[in-house]
Design a protein around this motif. Structure first.
Motif, PDB file in Angstrom:
ATOM      1  N   THR A 191     -38.669  49.110   2.693  1.00 50.54           N
ATOM      2  CA  THR A 191     -39.914  49.870   2.826  1.00 50.54           C
ATOM      3  C   THR A 191     -40.505  49.905   4.230  1.00 50.54           C
ATOM      4  N   HIS A 192     -39.933  49.181   5.179  1.00 49.40           N
ATOM      5  CA  HIS A 192     -40.538  49.100   6.506  1.00 49.40           C
ATOM      6  C   HIS A 192     -39.613  49.658   7.586  1.00 49.40           C
ATOM      7  N   ASP A 193     -40.239  50.265   8.588  1.00 50.39           N
ATOM      8  CA  ASP A 193     -39.496  50.798   9.725  1.00 50.39           C
ATOM      9  C   ASP A 193     -39.415  49.814  10.891  1.00 50.39           C
ATOM     10  N   ASP A 194     -40.349  48.859  10.944  1.00 50.09           N
ATOM     11  CA  ASP A 194     -40.416  47.938  12.078  1.00 50.09           C
ATOM     12  C   ASP A 194     -39.454  46.775  11.888  1.00 50.09           C
ATOM     13  N   VAL A 195     -38.171  47.114  11.821  1.00 43.78           N
ATOM     14  CA  VAL A 195     -37.112  46.128  11.574  1.00 43.78           C
ATOM     15  C   VAL A 195     -36.158  46.144  12.762  1.00 43.78           C
ATOM     16  N   THR A 196     -35.841  44.978  13.275  1.00 40.61           N
ATOM     17  CA  THR A 196     -34.900  44.855  14.383  1.00 40.61           C
ATOM     18  C   THR A 196     -33.857  43.799  14.037  1.00 40.61           C
ATOM     19  N   PRO A 197     -32.570  44.171  13.982  1.00 43.59           N
ATOM     20  CA  PRO A 197     -32.013  45.481  14.292  1.00 43.59           C
ATOM     21  C   PRO A 197     -32.371  46.514  13.228  1.00 43.59           C
ATOM     22  N   ARG A 198     -32.425  47.760  13.645  1.00 39.44           N
ATOM     23  CA  ARG A 198     -32.795  48.827  12.720  1.00 39.44           C
ATOM     24  C   ARG A 198     -31.823  48.921  11.560  1.00 39.44           C
ATOM     25  N   THR A 199     -30.546  48.694  11.829  1.00 38.94           N
ATOM     26  CA  THR A 199     -29.516  48.757  10.793  1.00 38.94           C
ATOM     27  C   THR A 199     -28.433  47.745  11.129  1.00 38.94           C
ATOM     28  N   GLY A 200     -27.634  47.398  10.105  1.00 40.72           N
ATOM     29  CA  GLY A 200     -26.505  46.509  10.339  1.00 40.72           C
ATOM     30  C   GLY A 200     -26.849  45.042  10.470  1.00 40.72           C
ATOM     31  N   GLY A 201     -27.980  44.615   9.901  1.00 39.70           N
ATOM     32  CA  GLY A 201     -28.355  43.213   9.989  1.00 39.70           C
ATOM     33  C   GLY A 201     -27.877  42.408   8.789  1.00 39.70           C
ATOM     34  N   TYR A 202     -27.661  41.115   9.035  1.00 42.38           N
ATOM     35  CA  TYR A 202     -27.409  40.158   7.953  1.00 42.38           C
ATOM     36  C   TYR A 202     -28.598  39.211   7.955  1.00 42.38           C
ATOM     37  N   TRP A 203     -29.375  39.212   6.857  1.00 39.78           N
ATOM     38  CA  TRP A 203     -30.704  38.606   6.838  1.00 39.78           C
ATOM     39  C   TRP A 203     -30.810  37.434   5.874  1.00 39.78           C
ATOM     40  N   TYR A 204     -31.637  36.475   6.272  1.00 36.97           N
ATOM     41  CA  TYR A 204     -32.042  35.379   5.393  1.00 36.97           C
ATOM     42  C   TYR A 204     -33.519  35.110   5.665  1.00 36.97           C
ATOM     43  N   HIS A 205     -34.354  35.346   4.666  1.00 39.13           N
ATOM     44  CA  HIS A 205     -35.801  35.137   4.788  1.00 39.13           C
ATOM     45  C   HIS A 205     -36.383  35.825   6.034  1.00 39.13           C
ATOM     46  N   ARG A 206     -36.028  37.101   6.170  1.00 39.15           N
ATOM     47  CA  ARG A 206     -36.534  37.987   7.223  1.00 39.15           C
ATOM     48  C   ARG A 206     -36.120  37.568   8.630  1.00 39.15           C
ATOM     49  N   ARG A 207     -35.086  36.787   8.718  1.00 41.27           N
ATOM     50  CA  ARG A 207     -34.496  36.439  10.010  1.00 41.27           C
ATOM     51  C   ARG A 207     -33.002  36.750   9.960  1.00 41.27           C
ATOM     52  N   THR A 208     -32.498  37.277  11.065  1.00 41.24           N
ATOM     53  CA  THR A 208     -31.074  37.593  11.100  1.00 41.24           C
ATOM     54  C   THR A 208     -30.263  36.320  11.326  1.00 41.24           C
ATOM     55  N   GLN A 209     -29.090  36.317  10.704  1.00 43.18           N
ATOM     56  CA  GLN A 209     -28.126  35.250  10.895  1.00 43.18           C
ATOM     57  C   GLN A 209     -26.772  35.867  11.226  1.00 43.18           C
TER      58      GLN A 209
END
Length: 237
Positions: A191-209
Motif C-alpha cells: 500500500t505504500h510508495d515510499d519503499v526503498t528499494p522500490r522493487t526487488g527487495g527481500y524484507w524482514y520486519h520492514r528492513r531489507t536483508q
C-alpha cells in the motif's frame, strides 16, 4: 484506497493481513480453500469478496484466477498461502503464485511470502519437476520468482517477505517471533510508495536483508521461469 487480494486468508498471517488492510479502508478480496473456513458473516462483511479454491490442486488454480478476475485489476496481490507439507509445498508455495501471476492481469504490486528457511533450499530444479521438493526449496524458488518479476516487469513492483517464525497454526504456539510484526511488512509493501528499494527487495520486519545468492542470479532466475513454464504449461507475459 487499494484493491488487494490476499491468498490463504482463512487464518494465521493471511487472516491478520486481510483484516488489518480492511480496517485501514482498503477493498480486500480474500482467498480461502473453501467457503466453510469463513462462514461467519460478521467476518466476511468487512471484505469486498471471497474467492475459493485449493491451491494444492493445480487444476483448481486457473479457476481461482478466473474468480479473481471478476473484481478487475488488483492494485496489489499478496501471495500468502503456504504449507510445509510435502508434496503440496511446491504446488502451494511456488506453482500457485507463478500460475496466478501468469493468468491474472498484472497488478501494480506483488508481495510473495518467503521464509528464512529459503537459504537452505536447492537450486537443483529437477526437484521441481518431480514434485519432491522440500519447504525450503519451495521458498527459495518463490523468492527467486519475486525477484525475477522485479527485474522483468517494469510496471509492477515485486518483493519477497520473511514474516518470521510466528505463532500460527503452521508456526506453532511456541514460535518466538511477533505475530503483528509478521504481517505488517506485507501490508506496508502492498500500500505504500515510499519503499526503498522500490522493487526487488527481500524484507524482514520492514528492513531489507540479503537473500540466497541464487535468487538474484539472472541465470538461475531464467532457468526457474523455464522450469515453471514446463511444469505448468503456462508462460509469463
Amino acid at each position: 484506497m487499494a484493491l488487494i487480494l490476499v491468498t490463504g486468508a482463512s487464518s494465521g498471517l493471511g487472516r491478520h493481513t486481510a483484516d488489518a488492510l480492511a480496517e485501514d479502508g482498503h477493498d480486500v478480496v480474500v482467498h480461502v480453500r473453501n467457503r466453510d473456513r469463513v462462514a461467519d458473516t460478521a467476518d466476511t462483511a468487512r471484505w469486498k469478496g471471497v474467492i475459493t479454491g485449493d491451491l494444492a490442486e493445480p487444476d483448481e488454480i486457473p479457476e481461482v484466477a478466473r474468480q479473481a478476475a471478476e473484481f478487475g485489476r488488483f492494485d496489489a496481490v499478496i501471495h500468502n498461502a503456504g504449507t510445509m507439507h510435502v508434496p503440496d509445498a511446491v504446488t502451494v508455495n511456488t506453482l500457485a503464485p507463478y500460475m496466478l501471476t501468469a493468468l491474472m492481469d498484472k497488478p501494480a504490486r506483488l508481495v510473495h511470502l518467503s521464509s528464512s528457511m529459503h537459504r537452505t533450499g536447492t537450486t537443483d530444479l529437477r526437484e521441481l519437476a518431480t514434485g519432491t521438493a522440500s519447504y525450503s526449496d519451495s521458498k527459495l524458488w518463490v523468492t527467486t520468482l519475486a525477484l525475477a518479476l522485479a527485474a522483468r516487469w517494469e510496471g509492477t513492483v515485486s518483493h519477497a517477505v520473511d514474516p518470521g517464525w510466528v505463532p500460527t497454526r503452521m508456526g506453532g504456539a511456541g514460535a518466538p517471533d511477533d505475530l503483528t510484526a509478521g504481517h505488517r511488512t506485507q501490508e506496508w509493501l502492498a500500500t505504500h510508495d515510499d519503499v526503498t528499494p522500490r522493487t526487488g527487495g527481500y524484507w524482514y520486519h520492514r528492513r531489507t536483508q540479503t537473500p540466497h545468492p541464487a535468487s538474484r542470479d539472472p541465470e538461475f532466475q531464467a532457468r526457474l521461469l523455464q522450469a515453471l513454464e514446463r511444469r505448468t504449461g503456462i508462460a509469463l507475459d
